[in-house]
Design a protein around this motif. Structure first.
Motif, PDB file in Angstrom:
ATOM      1  N   VAL A  26       0.828  -1.236   0.009  1.00 36.28           N
ATOM      2  CA  VAL A  26       0.182   0.012  -0.093  1.00 36.28           C
ATOM      3  C   VAL A  26       0.822   1.282  -0.030  1.00 36.28           C
ATOM      4  CG1 VAL A  26      -1.377   1.442   1.457  1.00 36.28           C
ATOM      5  CG2 VAL A  26      -2.137  -1.156   1.101  1.00 36.28           C
ATOM      6  N   LEU A  30      -0.053   3.407  -3.307  1.00 35.09           N
ATOM      7  CA  LEU A  30      -1.034   4.316  -3.058  1.00 35.09           C
ATOM      8  C   LEU A  30      -0.353   5.751  -3.160  1.00 35.09           C
ATOM      9  CD1 LEU A  30      -3.814   3.634  -0.486  1.00 35.09           C
ATOM     10  CD2 LEU A  30      -3.931   3.504  -2.978  1.00 35.09           C
ATOM     11  N   ILE A 112      -9.649  15.982   8.642  1.00 35.54           N
ATOM     12  CA  ILE A 112      -9.390  15.964  10.164  1.00 35.54           C
ATOM     13  C   ILE A 112      -8.140  16.524  10.149  1.00 35.54           C
ATOM     14  CG2 ILE A 112      -8.890  14.545  12.104  1.00 35.54           C
ATOM     15  CD1 ILE A 112     -10.975  12.594  11.025  1.00 35.54           C
ATOM     16  N   ILE A 115      -5.453  14.032  15.303  1.00 39.80           N
ATOM     17  CA  ILE A 115      -6.234  13.199  16.467  1.00 39.80           C
ATOM     18  C   ILE A 115      -5.280  13.230  17.564  1.00 39.80           C
ATOM     19  CG2 ILE A 115      -7.264  11.111  17.058  1.00 39.80           C
ATOM     20  CD1 ILE A 115      -7.865  10.789  13.866  1.00 39.80           C
ATOM     21  N   THR A 116      -5.809  13.541  18.765  1.00 40.08           N
ATOM     22  CA  THR A 116      -5.061  13.151  20.029  1.00 40.08           C
ATOM     23  C   THR A 116      -5.778  11.856  20.884  1.00 40.08           C
ATOM     24  OG1 THR A 116      -6.609  14.504  21.425  1.00 40.08           O
ATOM     25  CG2 THR A 116      -4.206  15.559  20.427  1.00 40.08           C
TER      26      THR A 116
ATOM     27  N   TYR B  35       1.638   6.299  19.842  1.00 38.35           N
ATOM     28  CA  TYR B  35       0.551   5.434  19.750  1.00 38.35           C
ATOM     29  C   TYR B  35       0.968   4.299  20.363  1.00 38.35           C
ATOM     30  CZ  TYR B  35      -0.118   8.275  15.562  1.00 38.35           C
ATOM     31  OH  TYR B  35      -0.172   9.359  14.671  1.00 38.35           O
ATOM     32  N   GLY B  79     -10.700  10.048  21.326  1.00 37.62           N
ATOM     33  CA  GLY B  79      -9.655   8.958  21.325  1.00 37.62           C
ATOM     34  C   GLY B  79     -10.196   7.939  22.460  1.00 37.62           C
ATOM     35  N   ILE B  82     -11.574   4.913  21.105  1.00 35.87           N
ATOM     36  CA  ILE B  82     -10.412   3.692  20.693  1.00 35.87           C
ATOM     37  C   ILE B  82     -10.054   3.159  21.808  1.00 35.87           C
ATOM     38  CG2 ILE B  82      -8.299   3.683  19.596  1.00 35.87           C
ATOM     39  CD1 ILE B  82      -8.655   6.495  18.313  1.00 35.87           C
ATOM     40  N   VAL B 122     -10.131   3.116  14.330  1.00 36.34           N
ATOM     41  CA  VAL B 122      -9.701   4.443  13.796  1.00 36.34           C
ATOM     42  C   VAL B 122      -9.744   4.416  12.301  1.00 36.34           C
ATOM     43  CG1 VAL B 122      -7.047   5.218  13.201  1.00 36.34           C
ATOM     44  CG2 VAL B 122      -7.769   4.443  15.516  1.00 36.34           C
ATOM     45  N   PHE B 125     -13.814   5.291  11.844  1.00 34.66           N
ATOM     46  CA  PHE B 125     -14.304   6.560  12.192  1.00 34.66           C
ATOM     47  C   PHE B 125     -13.395   7.875  11.930  1.00 34.66           C
ATOM     48  CE2 PHE B 125     -16.848   3.433  14.642  1.00 34.66           C
ATOM     49  CZ  PHE B 125     -18.082   3.711  14.243  1.00 34.66           C
ATOM     50  N   PHE B 126     -12.145   7.696  11.843  1.00 32.27           N
ATOM     51  CA  PHE B 126     -11.196   8.605  12.177  1.00 32.27           C
ATOM     52  C   PHE B 126     -10.497   8.819  10.883  1.00 32.27           C
ATOM     53  CE2 PHE B 126     -11.929   7.589  16.373  1.00 32.27           C
ATOM     54  CZ  PHE B 126     -12.318   8.798  17.082  1.00 32.27           C
ATOM     55  N   VAL B 127      -9.615   7.961  10.511  1.00 30.87           N
ATOM     56  CA  VAL B 127      -8.717   8.147   9.204  1.00 30.87           C
ATOM     57  C   VAL B 127      -9.122   7.059   8.319  1.00 30.87           C
ATOM     58  CG1 VAL B 127      -6.292   8.777   8.685  1.00 30.87           C
ATOM     59  CG2 VAL B 127      -6.873   8.608  10.835  1.00 30.87           C
ATOM     60  N   HIS B 129      -7.979   5.960   5.496  1.00 31.88           N
ATOM     61  CA  HIS B 129      -6.981   5.990   4.444  1.00 31.88           C
ATOM     62  C   HIS B 129      -6.135   4.777   4.603  1.00 31.88           C
ATOM     63  CE1 HIS B 129      -7.496   9.861   2.931  1.00 31.88           C
ATOM     64  NE2 HIS B 129      -7.388  10.497   3.945  1.00 31.88           N
ATOM     65  N   LEU B 130      -5.736   3.981   3.712  1.00 31.55           N
ATOM     66  CA  LEU B 130      -5.274   2.757   3.682  1.00 31.55           C
ATOM     67  C   LEU B 130      -3.568   3.122   4.120  1.00 31.55           C
ATOM     68  CD1 LEU B 130      -6.393   0.559   0.801  1.00 31.55           C
ATOM     69  CD2 LEU B 130      -6.470   0.186   3.101  1.00 31.55           C
ATOM     70  N   GLU B 131      -3.349   4.136   4.379  1.00 31.15           N
ATOM     71  CA  GLU B 131      -1.831   4.341   4.661  1.00 31.15           C
ATOM     72  C   GLU B 131      -1.763   3.618   6.255  1.00 31.15           C
ATOM     73  OE1 GLU B 131      -2.191   8.264   2.401  1.00 31.15           O
ATOM     74  OE2 GLU B 131      -3.372   6.492   2.382  1.00 31.15           O
ATOM     75  N   LEU B 133      -2.497   1.452   7.376  1.00 34.33           N
ATOM     76  CA  LEU B 133      -2.040   0.003   7.401  1.00 34.33           C
ATOM     77  C   LEU B 133      -0.721  -0.361   7.900  1.00 34.33           C
ATOM     78  CD1 LEU B 133      -3.894  -2.412   6.690  1.00 34.33           C
ATOM     79  CD2 LEU B 133      -2.670  -2.592   4.333  1.00 34.33           C
ATOM     80  N   PHE B 136      -0.531   0.304  11.412  1.00 28.69           N
ATOM     81  CA  PHE B 136      -1.011  -0.865  11.992  1.00 28.69           C
ATOM     82  C   PHE B 136      -0.032  -2.009  12.248  1.00 28.69           C
ATOM     83  CE2 PHE B 136      -3.879  -4.786  11.127  1.00 28.69           C
ATOM     84  CZ  PHE B 136      -4.367  -4.713  12.479  1.00 28.69           C
TER      85      PHE B 136
END
Lengths: 117, 168
Positions: A26, A30, A112, A115-116, B35, B79, B82, B122, B125-127, B129-131, B133, B136
């Motif tokens: 990805v 992408l 957005i 995010i925190t 994170y 947050g 989450i 996440v 609801f928040f981001v 985008h596949l980025e 991943l 993650f």
């Protein structure tokens, strides 16, 4: 370690490998078509892809797109600040005398900001 | 019978207190890394689960979540959902798997499902985008490592508790 434990750990390990591979794929597939070049010339906007190499002749300047970078050549003004900016991969090149601005912008912008946790 | 249930209530309260304190320590230690969490508090959750069962573990988790949110003022923050999702994911997994797996793999799996649920929330609801991943993948790698360490800690604690005076 029972048999169940081993099955669990192996499946987690397999999933991890899968995710890492998918992540790499990805990341490298992408990201390419996510950016575009926006040329703003006297309030007219034209958008080009950052990934197609080309030279755009707008009369007073040449805008060169190559390997996901942009630069301006053949500037007609005398200070040539836009030429001296060189290759950019993000941000903006400006030529004030001709009211020219070249932006490299992400194709999609997230609604957005941050995010925190 | 009454004595046993009193002992149990006190012990669950102790585990909850331990979980909240360890969670505070966790937040303090992992402050520089946005994170990443160690998940030390879940030593207590696993001990509660394996000593006293699903209801006790659920109680410890809910109390830990509520008390931590009140202490750090995170109850209304986006947050927080989450964190709740992660805990819920891990909790469902350990409840289903507690008789199937031994302590350390159980802990690793819990860390894994915690991160899985969090990333899912996440992403949805928040981001979207596949980025993420990529993020993650890194998170899951760290999660498996910390899950193993916490599992070993929980195992040592359980052995000592079972040898000691705690009847259950």
């Amino acid at each position: 370690m029972t048999r169940n434990d081993r099955v669990l750990l192996y499946s987690i390990a397999a999933f991890l490998v899968l995710i890492v591979v998918a992540g790499i794929v990805v990341r490298f597939s992408l990201k390419k078509d996510h950016e575009s070049v926006m040329v703003l010339l006297q309030q007219h906007t034209t958008i080009y892809s950052l990934n197609e190499d080309r030279i755009i002749d707008i009369g007073t300047h040449h805008i060169e797109i190559q390997r996901s970078s942009v630069r301006i050549t053949h500037a007609q003004c005398k200070d040539k600040i836009c030429e001296k900016t060189g290759w950019i991969k993000s941000g903006i090149i400006v030529c004030a005398p001709f009211k020219l601005a070249v932006f490299v912008t992400p194709a999609k912008q997230s609604p957005i900001d941050a995010i925190t946790y | 019978m009454r004595r046993n249930s009193l002992r149990k209530a006190v012990f669950i309260a102790l585990l909850t207190a331990g979980a909240v304190v360890l969670n505070a320590l966790d937040i303090a230690v992992t402050m520089p890394f946005p994170y990443v969490r160690l998940g030390i508090a879940h030593i207590m959750t696993i001990v509660a689960l394996l000593l006293y069962g699903v209801r006790a573990a659920g109680l410890v988790i809910v109390m830990k979540l509520v008390l931590t949110a009140l202490l750090f003022g995170k109850l209304g923050a986006p947050g927080y959902s989450i964190a709740v999702a992660g805990n819920l994911g891990a909790f469902i997994f350990v409840c289903l798997g507690r008789r199937m797996f031994s302590v350390v793999p159980l802990s690793i799996g819990a860390a894994f499902f915690n991160n899985l649920a969090q990333s899912a929330v996440v992403f949805v609801f928040f981001v979207p985008h596949l980025e993420i991943l990529w993020l993650f993948a890194i998170l899951q790698g760290i999660g498996v490592a910390t899950g193993a360490i916490m599992g070993i800690a929980a195992k040592l604690l359980l052995e000592r508790l079972r040898h000691g005076n705690v009847n259950h």
